[in-house]
Design a protein around this motif. Structure first.
Motif, mmCIF file in Angstrom:
data_model
loop_
_atom_site.group_PDB
_atom_site.id
_atom_site.type_symbol
_atom_site.label_atom_id
_atom_site.label_comp_id
_atom_site.label_asym_id
_atom_site.label_seq_id
_atom_site.Cartn_x
_atom_site.Cartn_y
_atom_site.Cartn_z
ATOM 1 N N PRO A 41 0.804 -1.315 -0.055
ATOM 2 C CA PRO A 41 -0.039 0.040 -0.118
ATOM 3 C C PRO A 41 0.912 1.250 0.060
ATOM 4 O O PRO A 41 2.037 1.325 0.413
ATOM 5 C CB PRO A 41 -0.804 -0.171 1.229
ATOM 6 C CG PRO A 41 0.125 -0.925 2.088
ATOM 7 C CD PRO A 41 0.769 -1.935 1.377
ATOM 8 N N ALA A 42 0.191 2.331 -0.595
ATOM 9 C CA ALA A 42 0.997 3.481 -0.683
ATOM 10 C C ALA A 42 -0.073 4.809 -0.212
ATOM 11 O O ALA A 42 -1.124 4.853 -0.560
ATOM 12 C CB ALA A 42 1.413 3.966 -2.237
ATOM 13 N N PHE A 80 -9.684 0.737 8.486
ATOM 14 C CA PHE A 80 -8.823 1.685 8.432
ATOM 15 C C PHE A 80 -9.255 3.132 8.356
ATOM 16 O O PHE A 80 -10.430 3.463 7.646
ATOM 17 C CB PHE A 80 -7.820 1.623 7.715
ATOM 18 C CG PHE A 80 -6.753 0.426 7.584
ATOM 19 C CD1 PHE A 80 -5.839 0.303 8.543
ATOM 20 C CD2 PHE A 80 -6.962 -0.816 6.783
ATOM 21 C CE1 PHE A 80 -5.243 -0.801 8.691
ATOM 22 C CE2 PHE A 80 -6.551 -2.100 7.146
ATOM 23 C CZ PHE A 80 -5.350 -2.145 8.032
ATOM 24 N N LEU A 81 -8.727 3.911 9.296
ATOM 25 C CA LEU A 81 -8.889 5.436 9.255
ATOM 26 C C LEU A 81 -7.889 6.175 8.483
ATOM 27 O O LEU A 81 -6.652 5.534 8.842
ATOM 28 C CB LEU A 81 -9.266 6.030 10.578
ATOM 29 C CG LEU A 81 -9.724 7.031 10.766
ATOM 30 C CD1 LEU A 81 -11.476 7.040 10.351
ATOM 31 C CD2 LEU A 81 -9.473 7.584 12.417
ATOM 32 N N LEU A 82 -8.117 7.249 7.868
ATOM 33 C CA LEU A 82 -7.002 8.015 7.282
ATOM 34 C C LEU A 82 -7.085 9.366 7.899
ATOM 35 O O LEU A 82 -8.293 10.012 8.155
ATOM 36 C CB LEU A 82 -6.999 8.048 5.652
ATOM 37 C CG LEU A 82 -5.630 8.204 5.055
ATOM 38 C CD1 LEU A 82 -4.655 7.282 5.085
ATOM 39 C CD2 LEU A 82 -6.035 8.740 3.574
ATOM 40 N N ARG A 83 -6.089 9.661 8.615
ATOM 41 C CA ARG A 83 -5.908 11.143 9.271
ATOM 42 C C ARG A 83 -5.005 11.962 8.390
ATOM 43 O O ARG A 83 -4.010 11.440 7.891
ATOM 44 C CB ARG A 83 -5.336 10.969 10.677
ATOM 45 C CG ARG A 83 -6.373 10.211 11.541
ATOM 46 C CD ARG A 83 -5.813 10.429 12.760
ATOM 47 N NE ARG A 83 -6.650 9.882 13.950
ATOM 48 C CZ ARG A 83 -7.582 10.251 14.506
ATOM 49 N NH1 ARG A 83 -8.247 11.138 14.106
ATOM 50 N NH2 ARG A 83 -8.412 9.449 15.227
ATOM 51 N N GLU A 84 -5.128 13.502 8.450
ATOM 52 C CA GLU A 84 -4.182 14.279 7.923
ATOM 53 C C GLU A 84 -3.073 14.571 9.170
ATOM 54 O O GLU A 84 -3.501 14.758 10.197
ATOM 55 C CB GLU A 84 -4.992 15.678 7.511
ATOM 56 C CG GLU A 84 -4.218 16.566 7.022
ATOM 57 C CD GLU A 84 -4.903 17.887 6.583
ATOM 58 O OE1 GLU A 84 -4.697 18.418 5.518
ATOM 59 O OE2 GLU A 84 -5.823 18.200 7.518
ATOM 60 N N ARG A 127 -11.415 14.862 -1.185
ATOM 61 C CA ARG A 127 -11.616 13.861 -2.233
ATOM 62 C C ARG A 127 -10.748 14.225 -3.572
ATOM 63 O O ARG A 127 -10.338 15.340 -3.398
ATOM 64 C CB ARG A 127 -13.115 14.015 -2.888
ATOM 65 C CG ARG A 127 -14.036 13.180 -1.851
ATOM 66 C CD ARG A 127 -15.506 13.522 -2.480
ATOM 67 N NE ARG A 127 -16.314 12.917 -1.267
ATOM 68 C CZ ARG A 127 -17.743 13.016 -1.240
ATOM 69 N NH1 ARG A 127 -18.281 13.618 -2.232
ATOM 70 N NH2 ARG A 127 -18.452 12.660 -0.364
ATOM 71 N N ARG A 128 -10.381 13.261 -4.227
ATOM 72 C CA ARG A 128 -9.559 13.525 -5.518
ATOM 73 C C ARG A 128 -8.035 13.959 -4.985
ATOM 74 O O ARG A 128 -7.148 14.437 -5.713
ATOM 75 C CB ARG A 128 -9.945 14.584 -6.420
ATOM 76 C CG ARG A 128 -11.322 14.194 -6.843
ATOM 77 C CD ARG A 128 -11.814 15.175 -8.170
ATOM 78 N NE ARG A 128 -13.076 14.813 -8.499
ATOM 79 C CZ ARG A 128 -13.481 13.868 -9.222
ATOM 80 N NH1 ARG A 128 -12.732 12.860 -9.537
ATOM 81 N NH2 ARG A 128 -14.675 13.528 -9.502
ATOM 82 N N ARG A 129 -7.698 13.257 -3.638
ATOM 83 C CA ARG A 129 -6.302 13.319 -3.299
ATOM 84 C C ARG A 129 -5.573 11.978 -2.931
ATOM 85 O O ARG A 129 -4.977 11.953 -2.160
ATOM 86 C CB ARG A 129 -6.555 14.450 -1.868
ATOM 87 C CG ARG A 129 -6.496 15.656 -2.380
ATOM 88 C CD ARG A 129 -6.887 16.667 -1.030
ATOM 89 N NE ARG A 129 -5.596 16.608 -0.521
ATOM 90 C CZ ARG A 129 -5.639 17.517 0.697
ATOM 91 N NH1 ARG A 129 -6.610 18.315 1.151
ATOM 92 N NH2 ARG A 129 -4.443 17.676 1.245
ATOM 93 N N GLY A 130 -6.500 10.818 -3.478
ATOM 94 C CA GLY A 130 -5.866 9.750 -3.166
ATOM 95 C C GLY A 130 -6.232 9.054 -1.896
ATOM 96 O O GLY A 130 -5.804 8.023 -1.395
ATOM 97 N N VAL A 131 -7.382 9.564 -1.302
ATOM 98 C CA VAL A 131 -7.445 9.185 0.170
ATOM 99 C C VAL A 131 -8.359 7.482 0.030
ATOM 100 O O VAL A 131 -8.083 6.725 0.601
ATOM 101 C CB VAL A 131 -8.696 10.132 0.807
ATOM 102 C CG1 VAL A 131 -9.181 9.238 2.116
ATOM 103 C CG2 VAL A 131 -7.822 11.352 1.276
ATOM 104 N N MET A 151 -8.217 1.606 0.504
ATOM 105 C CA MET A 151 -8.235 0.531 -0.087
ATOM 106 C C MET A 151 -7.006 -0.472 -0.482
ATOM 107 O O MET A 151 -6.841 -1.607 -0.055
ATOM 108 C CB MET A 151 -8.933 0.646 -1.636
ATOM 109 C CG MET A 151 -10.304 0.728 -1.620
ATOM 110 S SD MET A 151 -11.252 0.690 -3.297
ATOM 111 C CE MET A 151 -10.553 2.454 -3.886
ATOM 112 N N GLY A 152 -5.939 0.276 -0.591
ATOM 113 C CA GLY A 152 -4.576 -0.244 -0.488
ATOM 114 C C GLY A 152 -4.287 -0.910 0.571
ATOM 115 O O GLY A 152 -3.604 -2.018 0.666
#
Length: 319
Positions: A162-163, A218-222, A261-265, A270-271
């Protein structure tokens, strides 16, 4: 039909409900298998009023058909209720399905009047289009197709690592960040067709139940702000694996806040989840997507390697 016994569903019907749904699967082949624990979760749904809005038909101890209504916890201009149901293959073409649909529409009006009387009522049926006789049945009751959804699948035979986009960090689900997951889901789904916010009780019933897979969620944080900006929740059904031999990681929810959105989140989530699924011995990943999703999710999922395998039709009746 006069030889059948008709009554509302109860939580005690979990096993016989599972038996009926599994009998239906042998003919419909839509990839849905159930344990009694699975059906119990549906029967104790806090937004299913079994006393007022469910009905089951029995031939002795055998459940041969059922319907139940799920209403929305909140509604604005339109209140979409879901009508779910089915008939045992050995009892089809006898008028049972029609009687259950009619009872479902009537029950939807009752529940709607109690919950969201100031909104417009729409009754929805969401089922795979391959089920024989379903289209004819619902059309005969005035339902019309209004939306299409695709089931998509991803083989987990070979994957790259994953990236994560620069400036973001991924973390698995935990009790500590559970509320962040739910908050992101509710914000991200605000512009999804037919969606409504999930209260905590519905979140526990539908997501963090016995099928939830926290190690593949998973959760993605800034990094700069610590803000939660995206989430992915994975479910797994033991009965499906027992029936097919395939261990499927189903990405039940994938959401990104509009401003990210449209920033690869979504791709990053998914990766991360696909890699985790491979590491934990899953054979396949799957998800369902609105074919007309305004955020272009179908294309995002195709790019990630998912391919469409089955189409669902959303039938609707304006009451």
């Amino acid at each position: 039909m006069h030889d059948l016994t008709w009554r509302p569903l109860t939580p005690e019907d979990a096993q016989t409900s599972a038996d009926l749904l599994n009998a239906m699967e042998t003919v419909d082949e839509i990839g849905e298998n159930y344990t009694a624990e699975d059906t119990l979760q549906e029967l104790i749904d806090p937004y299913a009023d079994l006393d007022r809005a469910s009905l089951a038909a029995f031939d002795g101890d055998l459940m041969v058909g059922y319907m139940k209504i799920r209403f929305k916890p909140s509604a604005e201009e339109i209140h979409r209720v879901f009508l779910d149901g089915g008939v045992h293959p050995g009892y089809r073409r006898r008028g049972i399905g029609g009687a259950l649909v009619d009872a479902g529409v009537a029950a939807a009006e009752v529940v709607h009047g109690l919950r969201h009387p100031d909104s417009k009522l729409v009754v929805d049926v969401n089922r795979p289009e391959r089920i024989a006789g379903l289209a004819e049945l619902v059309r005969s009751r005035g339902f019309a197709p209004v939306r299409y959804f695709q089931r998509m699948e991803h083989s987990l035979a070979a994957l790259e690592g994953p990236a994560i986009p620069e400036g973001f960090v991924a973390e698995p689900w935990s009790e500590r960040n559970d509320e962040d997951f739910r908050t992101v889901r509710n914000e991200a789904y605000r512009d999804y067709w037919g969606a409504a916010p999930m209260p905590a009780d519905l979140w526990r019933n539908k997501i963090t139940n016995q099928t939830f897979q926290p190690e593949v969620s998973f959760l993605l944080r800034e990094e700069a702000t610590g803000a939660a900006v995206g989430m992915l929740a994975t479910l797994w059904w033991e009965a499906d694996t027992e029936a097919t031999g395939v261990r499927d990681a189903h990405f039940m929810l994938i959401g990104t806040l509009r401003e990210y959105r449209r920033r690869g989140v979504a791709g990053a989530l998914m990766g991360q989840a696909l890699w985790a699924a491979v590491d934990r011995g899953y054979d396949r990943a799957s998800l369902n997507v609105d074919s007309a999703d305004p955020a272009g999710a179908f294309g995002v999922f195709e790019k990630a390697g998912f391919v469409p395998t089955m189409r669902y039709v959303r039938w609707a009746l304006e009451v």
